[in-house]
Write a protein that holds these residues in place. Structure first.
Motif, PDB file in Angstrom:
ATOM      1  N   PHE A 304     -19.110  12.879   8.846  1.00  0.00           N
ATOM      2  CA  PHE A 304     -18.788  11.848   9.894  1.00  0.00           C
ATOM      3  C   PHE A 304     -16.826  11.447   9.602  1.00  0.00           C
ATOM      4  O   PHE A 304     -16.450  11.238   8.441  1.00  0.00           O
ATOM      5  CB  PHE A 304     -18.640  10.136   9.849  1.00  0.00           C
ATOM      6  N   PHE A 305     -15.788  11.279  10.695  1.00  0.00           N
ATOM      7  CA  PHE A 305     -14.946  10.686  10.086  1.00  0.00           C
ATOM      8  C   PHE A 305     -14.573   8.973  10.311  1.00  0.00           C
ATOM      9  O   PHE A 305     -14.904   8.731  10.725  1.00  0.00           O
ATOM     10  CB  PHE A 305     -13.562  11.803  10.944  1.00  0.00           C
ATOM     11  N   ARG A 306     -13.132   9.081   9.482  1.00  0.00           N
ATOM     12  CA  ARG A 306     -13.149   7.194   9.443  1.00  0.00           C
ATOM     13  C   ARG A 306     -11.403   7.288   9.869  1.00  0.00           C
ATOM     14  O   ARG A 306     -10.666   8.045   9.537  1.00  0.00           O
ATOM     15  CB  ARG A 306     -13.317   6.735   7.861  1.00  0.00           C
ATOM     16  N   ARG A 307     -11.140   6.087  10.406  1.00  0.00           N
ATOM     17  CA  ARG A 307      -9.982   5.971  11.140  1.00  0.00           C
ATOM     18  C   ARG A 307      -9.245   5.136   9.948  1.00  0.00           C
ATOM     19  O   ARG A 307      -9.849   3.850  10.156  1.00  0.00           O
ATOM     20  CB  ARG A 307      -9.634   5.938  13.047  1.00  0.00           C
ATOM     21  N   ALA A 308      -8.224   5.346   9.315  1.00  0.00           N
ATOM     22  CA  ALA A 308      -7.420   4.669   8.736  1.00  0.00           C
ATOM     23  C   ALA A 308      -7.298   3.114   9.839  1.00  0.00           C
ATOM     24  O   ALA A 308      -6.936   2.839  10.895  1.00  0.00           O
ATOM     25  CB  ALA A 308      -5.531   4.227   8.073  1.00  0.00           C
ATOM     26  N   PRO A 309      -8.090   2.064   9.027  1.00  0.00           N
ATOM     27  CA  PRO A 309      -7.172   0.228   9.580  1.00  0.00           C
ATOM     28  C   PRO A 309      -5.733   0.558   9.837  1.00  0.00           C
ATOM     29  O   PRO A 309      -4.827   1.214   9.284  1.00  0.00           O
ATOM     30  CB  PRO A 309      -7.296  -0.148   8.874  1.00  0.00           C
ATOM     31  N   GLY A 310      -5.852  -0.882  10.634  1.00  0.00           N
ATOM     32  CA  GLY A 310      -4.371  -0.235  11.490  1.00  0.00           C
ATOM     33  C   GLY A 310      -3.106  -0.939  10.441  1.00  0.00           C
ATOM     34  O   GLY A 310      -2.227  -0.637  10.448  1.00  0.00           O
ATOM     35  N   TYR A 311      -3.649  -1.911   9.179  1.00  0.00           N
ATOM     36  CA  TYR A 311      -2.369  -2.170   8.703  1.00  0.00           C
ATOM     37  C   TYR A 311      -1.719  -1.581   7.824  1.00  0.00           C
ATOM     38  O   TYR A 311      -0.869  -1.479   7.333  1.00  0.00           O
ATOM     39  CB  TYR A 311      -2.948  -3.813   7.663  1.00  0.00           C
ATOM     40  N   LEU A 312      -2.801   0.052   7.679  1.00  0.00           N
ATOM     41  CA  LEU A 312      -2.187   0.626   6.681  1.00  0.00           C
ATOM     42  C   LEU A 312      -1.805   1.204   7.256  1.00  0.00           C
ATOM     43  O   LEU A 312      -0.642   1.911   6.472  1.00  0.00           O
ATOM     44  CB  LEU A 312      -3.770   1.152   6.149  1.00  0.00           C
ATOM     45  N   ASN A 313      -1.771   1.983   8.696  1.00  0.00           N
ATOM     46  CA  ASN A 313      -1.260   2.864   9.433  1.00  0.00           C
ATOM     47  C   ASN A 313       0.509   2.096   9.839  1.00  0.00           C
ATOM     48  O   ASN A 313       1.580   2.882   9.409  1.00  0.00           O
ATOM     49  CB  ASN A 313      -1.355   3.337  10.370  1.00  0.00           C
ATOM     50  N   ILE A 314       0.260   0.945   9.675  1.00  0.00           N
ATOM     51  CA  ILE A 314       2.241   0.230  10.046  1.00  0.00           C
ATOM     52  C   ILE A 314       2.555   0.259   8.539  1.00  0.00           C
ATOM     53  O   ILE A 314       3.581  -0.050   8.548  1.00  0.00           O
ATOM     54  CB  ILE A 314       1.470  -1.555  10.332  1.00  0.00           C
ATOM     55  N   ILE A 315       1.792   0.134   7.083  1.00  0.00           N
ATOM     56  CA  ILE A 315       2.892   0.001   6.379  1.00  0.00           C
ATOM     57  C   ILE A 315       2.788   1.017   5.699  1.00  0.00           C
ATOM     58  O   ILE A 315       4.162   1.060   5.598  1.00  0.00           O
ATOM     59  CB  ILE A 315       1.493  -0.600   5.119  1.00  0.00           C
ATOM     60  N   ILE A 316       2.453   2.713   6.442  1.00  0.00           N
ATOM     61  CA  ILE A 316       3.316   3.661   6.455  1.00  0.00           C
ATOM     62  C   ILE A 316       3.928   3.552   6.951  1.00  0.00           C
ATOM     63  O   ILE A 316       5.015   4.532   6.071  1.00  0.00           O
ATOM     64  CB  ILE A 316       2.550   4.818   6.497  1.00  0.00           C
ATOM     65  N   LEU A 317       4.070   3.571   8.131  1.00  0.00           N
ATOM     66  CA  LEU A 317       4.991   3.547   9.180  1.00  0.00           C
ATOM     67  C   LEU A 317       7.019   2.745   9.075  1.00  0.00           C
ATOM     68  O   LEU A 317       7.458   2.853   9.421  1.00  0.00           O
ATOM     69  CB  LEU A 317       4.650   2.586  11.323  1.00  0.00           C
ATOM     70  N   LEU A 318       6.298   1.541   7.957  1.00  0.00           N
ATOM     71  CA  LEU A 318       7.720   0.970   7.872  1.00  0.00           C
ATOM     72  C   LEU A 318       8.498   1.547   6.270  1.00  0.00           C
ATOM     73  O   LEU A 318       9.221   1.302   6.558  1.00  0.00           O
ATOM     74  CB  LEU A 318       7.405  -0.763   7.415  1.00  0.00           C
ATOM     75  N   ALA A 319       7.388   2.052   5.664  1.00  0.00           N
ATOM     76  CA  ALA A 319       8.279   2.779   4.128  1.00  0.00           C
ATOM     77  C   ALA A 319       8.179   3.625   4.482  1.00  0.00           C
ATOM     78  O   ALA A 319       9.871   4.053   4.412  1.00  0.00           O
ATOM     79  CB  ALA A 319       6.436   3.325   3.679  1.00  0.00           C
ATOM     80  N   LEU A 362      -5.549   9.573   9.485  1.00  0.00           N
ATOM     81  CA  LEU A 362      -3.920   8.406   9.096  1.00  0.00           C
ATOM     82  C   LEU A 362      -3.315   9.099  10.462  1.00  0.00           C
ATOM     83  O   LEU A 362      -3.288   9.576  10.319  1.00  0.00           O
ATOM     84  CB  LEU A 362      -3.058   9.268   8.004  1.00  0.00           C
ATOM     85  N   ASN A 363      -2.260   7.791  11.072  1.00  0.00           N
ATOM     86  CA  ASN A 363      -1.897   7.889  12.030  1.00  0.00           C
ATOM     87  C   ASN A 363      -0.619   8.926  11.641  1.00  0.00           C
ATOM     88  O   ASN A 363       0.212   8.432  10.454  1.00  0.00           O
ATOM     89  CB  ASN A 363      -1.328   6.677  12.164  1.00  0.00           C
TER      90      ASN A 363
END
Length: 619
Positions: A304-319, A362-363
């Motif tokens: 099965f696949f697992r989607r990264a949690p929202g906070y991690l995607n936001i951290i990547i987006l900000l970085a 990951l988004n």
């Protein structure tokens, strides 16, 4: 400190705005369709995979319907069908047996199910409005006699996204806190591996199924793995199995999933492999029973696949946002483009490899959008700002230097700083001898006309030798060489300009004499040294000029021409920096001369024409 912060904020304002235009919609989920498209693209990029022979499908297809009649078929048909699958590991029906038929036929089917030993049946949840704005959840289970005979029951409801695309499967429905109702694919796994219902548990976002841990997303769902479009799993026709036309070895020890595959039954879905142009890509839509097969395979392989949690995607987006802002503000547009493109490519490779190797999603759409938007915004702003800066530089320096020097300034990667800085240059002062006496008694228009003619010629000479005109001082002129554009031999350029100025005055004198006007004499002083050069003044009145004791010394040297009976004197500092003398001239040392305002004497030099070689007598 406040001013610096304000300047820094203004510098990044466009990047901040563009980033917020991506970040806020991302938080609101506006880019979800783009994220789903990229997620689907990873499957097509990876390509179809062989699911193996462990799971096979038996389709209730058009061929079967043409011979057995429209669905649903009689119980006796399924009895005979199960007799052909005695050697199969498990048989699972993706059809409902929720209504009673003739008692004998129901009993016969129940007996066939018991005889096979491992049969899973389907149920379905229905949602009925209760008249109060909500819905009542009801379940359609198999009839009691069949439910007691089978090895397990699971619901077949599909968790389809918008567009009838399936990416997830519903794992269970919570009946009570202690008991959960399994999905069809989970019931198949449990029956195949002998897992009892009490062995299921939900802990820390994971469904524990024996030794298997399945990541649970919202609404008790999990992202499936898929092996390809329709007909990826081995598929046989129901009628062929019923008539014994499929070799027994093809079905022995297999998990057999049975369900409708006829387009007339409208039990078809899209999966990530089929969302493009299905005809051109030869990607067939997927029948519901094959979606269940992918779910069972995902359970068996733990893939099965697992989607990264929202906070991690936001951290990547900000970085990513910060990196693009910094690169686009700190480098030229082309270099920033290369860095930004490299970042986008690296991020894409990271997202794909994480998806492929770690089954972790990951988004990517939001980071790519913020990269493109921030780079574009900052680049456009930088181009506009650079053009405005160049216009300001052109307006500032066009009064001081030649157009060619202005163009040279603008072509530099980092145009000249308009603030003050220390720089070594050569300074030239010139003055008209006796101009005050000349002006007395003459009309102002005549005096101004004479000065304009003189200054026009002198200014052209300064520009021609790469010099900068600082200002006119009554009948005097201040120029310098080596700023804002550095000159390798600024002292030589200054002396060459001085020589041509003296020659030009002689030509002008000839013209003035021919017109019956008075002639003029000028004196020039040249000195080299370090000065402060830049915009000096107040915010309301700035002037690009030079200041320092070396400027004063150059002015004093010009005044010494009278005492030394010379037209040009220059300092030892200028002499020491000379790389090339003006053609046809040589230097003459005038000695150590005291200068007003200085405690020490100054070595002074002048230029004299080189002696002409003697011409031999001809007899």
């Amino acid at each position: 400190m406040f001013i610096m912060k304000s300047l820094s904020l203004k510098k990044h304002l466009v990047g901040l705005i563009m980033g917020l235009l991506i970040l806020i919609p991302s938080l609101l989920g506006w880019w979800e369709n783009a994220e789903l498209n990229i997620y689907d693209h990873w499957f097509t990029l990876h390509g179809s995979q062989d699911p193996g022979q462990e799971i096979v499908l038996v389709g209730m297809d058009e061929k079967s319907i043409s011979q057995l009649g429209p669905l649903p078929w009689g119980r006796d048909v399924h009895v005979r069908f199960l007799q052909q699958l005695q050697s199969s590991r498990l048989v699972a029906f993706d059809i409902l047996f929720d209504t009673n038929r003739e008692k004998d036929s129901d009993q016969a089917l129940a007996a066939a199910i018991k005889e096979q030993g491992h049969v899973v049946l389907s149920s379905m949840f229905t949602y009925e409005p209760n008249g109060e704005g909500s819905y009542l959840v009801r379940i359609k289970p198999p009839i009691d006699i069949l439910a007691r005979a089978c090895s397990g029951v699971g619901f077949i409801n599909m968790a389809a996204d918008k567009g009838n695309t399936v990416r997830k499967t519903a794992l269970f429905y919570p009946q009570t806190k202690e008991k959960i109702y399994p999905s069809f694919s989970l019931a198949v796994l449990m029956a195949a591996q002998g897992i009892r219902p009490e062995q299921l548990s939900l802990r820390e976002g994971q469904l524990i199924v024996g030794d298997l841990k399945v990541p649970v997303e919202n609404r008790n769902q999990a992202y499936l793995n898929f092996w390809g479009p329709g007909q990826t799993f081995p598929t046989y026709s129901y009628i062929d199995v019923l008539n014994g036309q499929v070799p027994a070895r093809e079905l022995k020890d297999k998990i057999v999933l049975v369900g409708p595959t006829s387009p007339a039954e409208k039990d078809y879905f899209d999966n990530p492999y089929t969302r493009g142009n299905m005809l051109l890509a030869q990607a067939l839509p997927v029948p519901g029973v094959e979606i269940h097969a992918s779910a069972v395979k995902s359970f068996l392989t733990g893939s099965f696949f697992r989607r990264a949690p929202g906070y991690l995607n936001i951290i990547i987006l900000l970085a990513v946002w910060v990196l693009v802002m910094e690169s686009s503000r700190s480098h030229s547009p082309w270099k920033a483009f290369i860095l930004t493109a490299t970042l986008a490519l690296g991020l894409s490779l990271l997202a794909y490899s994480t998806w492929l190797k770690g089954h972790y999603w990951l988004n990517l759409a939001s980071p790519l959008l913020i990269i493109a938007a921030t780079y574009t915004g900052n680049t456009v702003e930088s181009i506009v700002r650079t053009n405005l800066e160049k216009r300001r530089i052109r307006n500032t320096f066009s009064r001081y230097v030649s157009p060619a020097v202005v163009d040279s300034l603008l072509q530099q990667e980092n145009p000249v700083e308009l603030g003050g800085l220390s720089q070594e240059i050569s300074i030239l002062f010139s003055d008209i001898r006796g101009f005050t006496a000349y002006s007395e008694g003459r009309p102002a228009q005549e005096v101004v006309a004479r000065l304009n003619e003189y200054f026009t010629a002198m200014t052209e000479i300064v520009f021609r030798y790469g010099g900068t005109l600082d200002k006119y001082l009554g009948d005097g002129l201040l120029a310098y060489f080596g700023a804002p554009v550095q000159l390798p031999d600024h002292s030589g350029q200054a002396l060459a300009a001085a020589v041509e100025m003296l020659d030009t005055v002689e030509r002008l004198n000839q013209d003035w004499e021919d017109r019956g006007e008075a002639k003029m004499k000028i004196g020039l002083g040249v000195h080299s040294g370090t000065v402060v050069v830049g915009n000096i003044g107040s915010p309301k009145r700035l002037e690009y000029t030079i200041i320092g004791e070396n400027v004063n010394l150059a002015s004093r040297l010009e005044g010494l021409n009278k005492d030394l009976n010379k037209s040009l004197v220059f300092s030892g500092e200028t002499y020491a920096l000379l790389q090339k003398l003006p053609a046809g001239w040589t230097t003459k040392y005038l000695g150590d001369v005291p200068v007003r305002g200085l405690k020490h004497n100054v070595k002074l030099y002048t230029l004299e024409p080189e002696p002409k070689p003697e011409t031999p007598d001809v007899y």
